[in-house]
Design a protein around this motif. Structure first.
Motif, PDB file in Angstrom:
ATOM      1  N   PHE A  58      -0.381  -7.927  -2.821  1.00 30.51           N
ATOM      2  CA  PHE A  58      -0.651  -6.504  -3.617  1.00 30.51           C
ATOM      3  C   PHE A  58      -2.136  -6.330  -3.769  1.00 30.51           C
ATOM      4  CE2 PHE A  58      -0.481  -4.631  -7.955  1.00 30.51           C
ATOM      5  CZ  PHE A  58      -0.067  -3.614  -7.373  1.00 30.51           C
ATOM      6  N   TYR A  59      -3.021  -7.695  -4.073  1.00 30.51           N
ATOM      7  CA  TYR A  59      -4.482  -7.593  -4.389  1.00 30.51           C
ATOM      8  C   TYR A  59      -5.153  -6.881  -3.310  1.00 30.51           C
ATOM      9  CZ  TYR A  59      -9.336  -9.178  -3.909  1.00 30.51           C
ATOM     10  OH  TYR A  59     -10.607  -9.411  -3.643  1.00 30.51           O
ATOM     11  N   TYR A 105      -3.062   7.018  -9.875  1.00 35.40           N
ATOM     12  CA  TYR A 105      -2.933   5.450  -9.235  1.00 35.40           C
ATOM     13  C   TYR A 105      -3.116   4.474 -10.075  1.00 35.40           C
ATOM     14  CZ  TYR A 105      -2.840   7.572  -4.293  1.00 35.40           C
ATOM     15  OH  TYR A 105      -2.613   8.034  -3.142  1.00 35.40           O
ATOM     16  N   GLY A 106      -3.842   4.813 -11.054  1.00 37.74           N
ATOM     17  CA  GLY A 106      -3.863   3.745 -12.240  1.00 37.74           C
ATOM     18  C   GLY A 106      -2.641   3.226 -12.767  1.00 37.74           C
ATOM     19  N   LEU A 107      -1.784   4.248 -13.124  1.00 37.56           N
ATOM     20  CA  LEU A 107      -0.262   4.017 -13.524  1.00 37.56           C
ATOM     21  C   LEU A 107       0.563   3.429 -12.525  1.00 37.56           C
ATOM     22  CD1 LEU A 107       1.120   4.193 -15.994  1.00 37.56           C
ATOM     23  CD2 LEU A 107       2.070   6.463 -15.525  1.00 37.56           C
ATOM     24  N   SER A 108       0.357   4.003 -11.362  1.00 35.73           N
ATOM     25  CA  SER A 108       0.940   3.220 -10.205  1.00 35.73           C
ATOM     26  C   SER A 108       0.682   1.922 -10.216  1.00 35.73           C
ATOM     27  CB  SER A 108       0.655   3.996  -9.016  1.00 35.73           C
ATOM     28  OG  SER A 108       1.354   3.297  -7.807  1.00 35.73           O
ATOM     29  N   ILE A 109      -0.516   1.482 -10.216  1.00 38.71           N
ATOM     30  CA  ILE A 109      -0.858   0.068 -10.108  1.00 38.71           C
ATOM     31  C   ILE A 109      -0.345  -0.824 -11.132  1.00 38.71           C
ATOM     32  CG2 ILE A 109      -2.859  -1.488 -10.348  1.00 38.71           C
ATOM     33  CD1 ILE A 109      -4.786   0.355  -8.907  1.00 38.71           C
ATOM     34  N   SER A 125       0.651  -1.116  -0.037  1.00 38.37           N
ATOM     35  CA  SER A 125       0.054   0.012  -0.148  1.00 38.37           C
ATOM     36  C   SER A 125       0.926   1.358   0.151  1.00 38.37           C
ATOM     37  CB  SER A 125      -0.932  -0.071   1.300  1.00 38.37           C
ATOM     38  OG  SER A 125      -1.657   1.117   1.338  1.00 38.37           O
ATOM     39  N   ILE A 126       1.993   1.154   0.897  1.00 35.37           N
ATOM     40  CA  ILE A 126       2.905   2.389   0.993  1.00 35.37           C
ATOM     41  C   ILE A 126       3.352   2.569  -0.505  1.00 35.37           C
ATOM     42  CG2 ILE A 126       5.101   3.031   1.702  1.00 35.37           C
ATOM     43  CD1 ILE A 126       2.615   3.544   3.625  1.00 35.37           C
ATOM     44  N   LEU A 127       3.850   1.432  -1.017  1.00 28.63           N
ATOM     45  CA  LEU A 127       4.566   1.868  -2.587  1.00 28.63           C
ATOM     46  C   LEU A 127       3.570   2.101  -3.516  1.00 28.63           C
ATOM     47  CD1 LEU A 127       6.721  -1.402  -2.527  1.00 28.63           C
ATOM     48  CD2 LEU A 127       7.626   0.842  -2.590  1.00 28.63           C
ATOM     49  N   ILE A 128       2.199   1.703  -3.386  1.00 25.96           N
ATOM     50  CA  ILE A 128       1.583   2.182  -4.459  1.00 25.96           C
ATOM     51  C   ILE A 128       1.211   3.603  -4.067  1.00 25.96           C
ATOM     52  CG2 ILE A 128      -1.248   2.202  -4.921  1.00 25.96           C
ATOM     53  CD1 ILE A 128      -1.324  -0.733  -4.197  1.00 25.96           C
ATOM     54  N   LYS A 129       1.277   4.214  -2.993  1.00 24.25           N
ATOM     55  CA  LYS A 129       0.884   5.661  -2.772  1.00 24.25           C
ATOM     56  C   LYS A 129       2.074   6.480  -3.249  1.00 24.25           C
ATOM     57  CE  LYS A 129      -0.856   4.679   1.525  1.00 24.25           C
ATOM     58  NZ  LYS A 129      -1.335   5.133   2.594  1.00 24.25           N
ATOM     59  N   PHE A 130       3.345   5.744  -3.067  1.00 24.81           N
ATOM     60  CA  PHE A 130       4.589   6.313  -3.370  1.00 24.81           C
ATOM     61  C   PHE A 130       4.772   6.686  -4.809  1.00 24.81           C
ATOM     62  CE2 PHE A 130       8.927   5.609  -5.005  1.00 24.81           C
ATOM     63  CZ  PHE A 130       9.658   6.904  -4.434  1.00 24.81           C
ATOM     64  N   ARG A 179      -7.154  -3.311  -2.808  1.00 22.17           N
ATOM     65  CA  ARG A 179      -8.460  -2.888  -2.248  1.00 22.17           C
ATOM     66  C   ARG A 179      -8.527  -1.997  -0.887  1.00 22.17           C
ATOM     67  NH1 ARG A 179     -12.641  -8.100  -1.685  1.00 22.17           N
ATOM     68  NH2 ARG A 179     -13.669  -6.324  -1.150  1.00 22.17           N
ATOM     69  N   ARG A 180      -7.503  -2.109  -0.321  1.00 25.67           N
ATOM     70  CA  ARG A 180      -7.761  -1.571   0.969  1.00 25.67           C
ATOM     71  C   ARG A 180      -6.768  -0.199   1.234  1.00 25.67           C
ATOM     72  NH1 ARG A 180      -6.248  -6.190   5.441  1.00 25.67           N
ATOM     73  NH2 ARG A 180      -6.787  -4.428   6.770  1.00 25.67           N
ATOM     74  N   THR A 181      -6.374   0.346  -0.109  1.00 24.43           N
ATOM     75  CA  THR A 181      -5.759   1.620  -0.003  1.00 24.43           C
ATOM     76  C   THR A 181      -6.790   2.628  -0.623  1.00 24.43           C
ATOM     77  OG1 THR A 181      -3.616   0.722  -0.559  1.00 24.43           O
ATOM     78  CG2 THR A 181      -3.949   3.033  -1.029  1.00 24.43           C
ATOM     79  N   PRO A 182      -7.537   3.268   0.399  1.00 23.19           N
ATOM     80  CA  PRO A 182      -8.706   4.177   0.035  1.00 23.19           C
ATOM     81  C   PRO A 182      -8.513   5.233  -1.010  1.00 23.19           C
ATOM     82  CG  PRO A 182      -8.201   4.606   2.402  1.00 23.19           C
ATOM     83  CD  PRO A 182      -7.334   3.605   1.774  1.00 23.19           C
ATOM     84  N   GLU A 183      -7.173   5.536  -1.077  1.00 22.01           N
ATOM     85  CA  GLU A 183      -6.962   7.003  -2.031  1.00 22.01           C
ATOM     86  C   GLU A 183      -7.120   6.340  -3.380  1.00 22.01           C
ATOM     87  OE1 GLU A 183      -4.471   7.283   1.649  1.00 22.01           O
ATOM     88  OE2 GLU A 183      -5.057   5.749   0.422  1.00 22.01           O
ATOM     89  N   ILE A 184      -7.185   5.050  -3.629  1.00 23.57           N
ATOM     90  CA  ILE A 184      -7.248   4.396  -5.084  1.00 23.57           C
ATOM     91  C   ILE A 184      -8.640   4.861  -5.680  1.00 23.57           C
ATOM     92  CG2 ILE A 184      -7.138   2.413  -6.602  1.00 23.57           C
ATOM     93  CD1 ILE A 184      -5.196   1.495  -4.866  1.00 23.57           C
ATOM     94  N   ALA A 185      -9.688   4.712  -4.783  1.00 23.75           N
ATOM     95  CA  ALA A 185     -11.009   4.627  -5.044  1.00 23.75           C
ATOM     96  C   ALA A 185     -11.367   6.149  -5.703  1.00 23.75           C
ATOM     97  CB  ALA A 185     -12.041   4.342  -3.976  1.00 23.75           C
TER      98      ALA A 185
END
Length: 283
Positions: free
Chosen positions: A162-163, A70-74, A56-61, A167-173
């Protein structure tokens, strides 16, 4: 001996179903409230703290580094994870190619054994055929159950973490990517994910067809699984936020390319040209 023969016959379809279908059920069906809670540094549990939270930290980073995309981060994280576990897939591919080489040598003797007993349908003849088949396997040091599934099992905790991080990183939504919102279901992306999974299966089957030409019943079972997995993926994706089928689709595309590359790396030309069906050599 008969039990061993039946175990050999059904082992691969069962393992493929476990590896290809059950993860989809696990990933898509785990929607309890506890799994929907946002992940943070105080989330209890070893898996939460050491696997999900770092992802989750890496996704936000990466999202912050990409100006909030966030889409490109995923997409980037998916490629990084797949590259990290690629050595495991290389081990698996090498083991499978070794099995293909052994099968190419073993196949003429298996065909001759089948011809030897084709007109004798007695129980004693079937038993003797199974005994001689096992002797051939021992002679060529061929284990039909040794399919190299351990690397795939090892990668499960990583892909699961990662899945759940997605799901549990609210910033993505709260963000969009391409034409869709990452936090809402999309009508097109699930179809893309399902199509990618189907192509992934077809590529895998084209590769394995090099030494499975004589296993029509097993190929039919695998074909059923190959259709079931994309259908399940598409259905579950329609019930999920678009960020998840995005992750599945990107990961599937990577696996397709990886399968083709590893096949070219580890397949010897004499083996490939000996049993390769028409058109497969162009993969």
């Amino acid at each position: 001996m008969k039990k061993i023969f039946l175990l050999q016959k059904w082992a691969k379809p069962i393992l493929v179903m476990l590896i290809g279908v059950i993860p989809i059920i696990v990933l898509s069906g785990c929607s309890t409230a506890s799994q929907s809670i946002s992940i943070n540094a105080d989330s209890p549990g070893i898996f939460n703290h050491y696997f999900i939270y770092p992802f989750s930290i890496l996704i936000k980073f990466f999202a912050n580094a990409l100006h909030g995309d966030y889409g490109l981060s995923i997409v980037m994280m998916t490629f990084i994870i797949r590259l990290a576990i690629m050595p495991l897939m290389m081990i698996q591919a090498k083991k499978q190619m070794d099995m293909k080489e052994k099968m190419a040598v073993l196949q003429p003797e298996l065909t001759a054994l089948k011809e030897k007993y084709k007109n004798d349908v007695s129980a004693d003849a079937k038993k003797q055929q199974q005994v001689e088949m096992m002797q051939l396997y021992q002679k060529h040091q061929f284990n039909p159950l040794n399919m190299g599934c351990l690397p795939m099992l090892i990668q499960w905790p990583i892909t699961l973490a990662f899945y759940y991080a997605i799901r549990r990183t609210p910033e993505i939504a709260a963000h969009d990517f391409l034409w869709f919102s990452l936090g809402k279901t999309d009508m097109i992306l699930p179809l893309i994910a399902a199509a990618v999974y189907y192509v992934q299966f077809r590529v895998s089957q084209s590769v394995s067809a090099q030494y499975q030409q004589n296993q029509n019943n097993q190929n039919n079972q695998m074909a059923f699984i190959g259709l079931l997995s994309p259908i399940m993926m598409g259905v579950f994706s329609f019930m999920m936020p678009a960020a998840l089928p995005l992750y599945w689709a990107v990961g599937g595309i990577f696996i397709i390319v990886q399968t083709i590359i590893l096949n070219k790396m580890y397949t010897k030309p004499n083996i490939a040209s000996k049993n390769l069906p028409t058109g497969v050599e162009d993969l």
